[in-house]
Design a protein around this motif. Structure first.
Motif, PDB file in Angstrom:
ATOM      1  N   TRP A 102       0.889  -1.371   0.135  1.00  0.00           N
ATOM      2  CA  TRP A 102       0.101  -0.069  -0.017  1.00  0.00           C
ATOM      3  C   TRP A 102       0.872   1.197   0.148  1.00  0.00           C
ATOM      4  CZ3 TRP A 102      -3.432  -2.105   4.393  1.00  0.00           C
ATOM      5  CH2 TRP A 102      -4.235  -2.979   3.896  1.00  0.00           C
ATOM      6  N   THR A 103       1.951   1.272   0.946  1.00  0.00           N
ATOM      7  CA  THR A 103       2.645   2.547   0.987  1.00  0.00           C
ATOM      8  C   THR A 103       3.544   2.686  -0.239  1.00  0.00           C
ATOM      9  OG1 THR A 103       4.130   1.397   2.490  1.00  0.00           O
ATOM     10  CG2 THR A 103       2.472   2.465   3.539  1.00  0.00           C
ATOM     11  N   ALA A 104       4.210   1.510  -0.775  1.00  0.00           N
ATOM     12  CA  ALA A 104       5.102   1.667  -1.799  1.00  0.00           C
ATOM     13  C   ALA A 104       4.443   2.002  -3.105  1.00  0.00           C
ATOM     14  CB  ALA A 104       5.681   0.216  -2.064  1.00  0.00           C
ATOM     15  N   GLN A 105       3.035   1.471  -3.303  1.00  0.00           N
ATOM     16  CA  GLN A 105       2.356   2.054  -4.326  1.00  0.00           C
ATOM     17  C   GLN A 105       2.223   3.604  -4.524  1.00  0.00           C
ATOM     18  OE1 GLN A 105      -1.159  -0.268  -4.074  1.00  0.00           O
ATOM     19  NE2 GLN A 105      -0.585  -1.806  -5.359  1.00  0.00           N
ATOM     20  N   ALA A 106       1.712   4.163  -3.344  1.00  0.00           N
ATOM     21  CA  ALA A 106       1.655   5.576  -3.294  1.00  0.00           C
ATOM     22  C   ALA A 106       2.848   6.403  -3.581  1.00  0.00           C
ATOM     23  CB  ALA A 106       0.995   5.915  -2.033  1.00  0.00           C
ATOM     24  N   ALA A 107       3.830   5.761  -2.916  1.00  0.00           N
ATOM     25  CA  ALA A 107       5.229   6.546  -3.133  1.00  0.00           C
ATOM     26  C   ALA A 107       5.890   6.405  -4.252  1.00  0.00           C
ATOM     27  CB  ALA A 107       6.328   5.774  -1.815  1.00  0.00           C
ATOM     28  N   MET A 108       5.636   5.311  -4.926  1.00  0.00           N
ATOM     29  CA  MET A 108       6.381   4.897  -6.210  1.00  0.00           C
ATOM     30  C   MET A 108       5.482   5.852  -7.282  1.00  0.00           C
ATOM     31  SD  MET A 108       8.635   3.368  -7.817  1.00  0.00           S
ATOM     32  CE  MET A 108       9.291   1.828  -7.342  1.00  0.00           C
ATOM     33  N   ARG A 109       4.175   6.065  -7.203  1.00  0.00           N
ATOM     34  CA  ARG A 109       3.201   6.650  -8.254  1.00  0.00           C
ATOM     35  C   ARG A 109       3.871   8.046  -8.024  1.00  0.00           C
ATOM     36  NH1 ARG A 109      -0.879   5.623 -11.233  1.00  0.00           N
ATOM     37  NH2 ARG A 109      -1.168   3.786 -10.193  1.00  0.00           N
ATOM     38  N   GLU A 110       3.862   8.677  -6.804  1.00  0.00           N
ATOM     39  CA  GLU A 110       4.134  10.081  -6.702  1.00  0.00           C
ATOM     40  C   GLU A 110       5.809  10.220  -7.148  1.00  0.00           C
ATOM     41  OE1 GLU A 110       2.460  12.781  -5.662  1.00  0.00           O
ATOM     42  OE2 GLU A 110       0.838  11.244  -6.354  1.00  0.00           O
ATOM     43  N   ALA A 111       6.715   9.120  -6.833  1.00  0.00           N
ATOM     44  CA  ALA A 111       8.017   9.364  -7.132  1.00  0.00           C
ATOM     45  C   ALA A 111       8.157   9.437  -8.854  1.00  0.00           C
ATOM     46  CB  ALA A 111       8.913   8.402  -6.801  1.00  0.00           C
ATOM     47  N   VAL A 112       7.506   8.694  -9.363  1.00  0.00           N
ATOM     48  CA  VAL A 112       7.643   8.554 -11.035  1.00  0.00           C
ATOM     49  C   VAL A 112       7.057   9.967 -11.300  1.00  0.00           C
ATOM     50  CG1 VAL A 112       7.122   7.303 -12.941  1.00  0.00           C
ATOM     51  CG2 VAL A 112       7.853   5.938 -11.061  1.00  0.00           C
ATOM     52  N   LEU A 113       5.947  10.430 -11.035  1.00  0.00           N
ATOM     53  CA  LEU A 113       5.359  11.335 -11.784  1.00  0.00           C
ATOM     54  C   LEU A 113       6.121  12.861 -11.180  1.00  0.00           C
ATOM     55  CD1 LEU A 113       1.773  10.653 -10.867  1.00  0.00           C
ATOM     56  CD2 LEU A 113       2.744  10.693 -12.851  1.00  0.00           C
TER      57      LEU A 113
END
Length: 233
Positions: A102-113
């Motif tokens: 859950w946390t990685a999905q949110a962090a990764m999405r924001e990081a790539v964007l």
């Protein structure tokens, strides 16, 4: 962003207290590392005097270090029984994996964007360093390579570091550390080559393929849990 979690030394006005705090920090780091690497087993009693002797320090900084690890849920404190390495279980692993995903999905999405060119450079450099280190010192019998741990952690930290939230990165990495206990124990049982997973994540990140990056990091964590749960397959 540093890969460490620096703990400020409190100064109560005396050099002796500063020395004690510094010693406690050293013991804390050594204890933490031995717990994460599985050298101290889940449920193992941590008697203050024995721990102090093991790490060559006094009882006061040892107790401080154990208390700090207790706050991180890596050590348990029980009234009249003292300290022990926190236990592990399959139920706990499942819960941990859900939280990591859950946390990685949110962090990764924001990081790539949102990640900038400097973030890309940090991710690429951390992957380059990781790719130079073998996961195992020996495959028969399986012997994990301790030199792999820090570059591996650094790669994951840099992936998340572009999300723009120190709190989110800190949360992701604390969950990473708890998962490290399970990984370390599984690596003592079976050899699992997984280098391609990191490369695929890197490619998705650098190519700004948001959905792929999120999917790959999620599957990376889920596969870790699957391997830990059944290391022989």
């Amino acid at each position: 962003m540093s890969s460490e979690y620096p703990v400020p030394l409190q100064n109560y006005g005396g050099a002796e207290m500063d020395v004690s705090q510094t010693t406690a920090s050293v013991v804390y780091q050594k204890l933490r590392q031995d717990i994460l690497r599985g050298l101290l087993k889940p449920g193992e009693r941590l008697r203050v005097n024995e721990v102090a002797q093991r790490y060559g320090c006094g009882a006061i900084p040892t107790r401080e270090a154990l208390s700090r690890l207790s706050a991180e849920a890596l050590v348990l404190y029980m009234e009249q029984r003292g300290f022990a390495v926190a236990p592990i279980s399959m139920d706990s692993l499942a819960d941990l994996t859900h939280a990591r995903v859950w946390t990685a999905q949110a962090a990764m999405r924001e990081a790539v964007l949102k990640g900038d060119a400097q973030w890309e450079e940090r991710v690429l450099l951390s992957y380059h360093r990781l790719s130079k280190v073998s996961r195992y010192e020996s495959v028969d019998p399986p012997v994990a390579n301790p030199a792999f741990d820090q570059p591996h952690r650094e790669f994951h930290l840099q992936l998340f570091s572009g999300c723009g939230s120190h709190w989110m990165v800190d949360t992701c990495m604390r969950l990473f550390d708890h998962a490290e206990r399970y990984r370390s124990l599984s690596r003592q049982v079976a050899v699992m080559p997984r280098e391609d997973e990191h490369r695929q994540i890197l490619d998705a990140v650098l190519q700004r393929r948001v959905d792929d990056a999120v999917s790959l990091i999620s599957e990376h964590f889920r596969l870790t849990a699957k391997i830990v749960g059944d290391p022989g397959k």
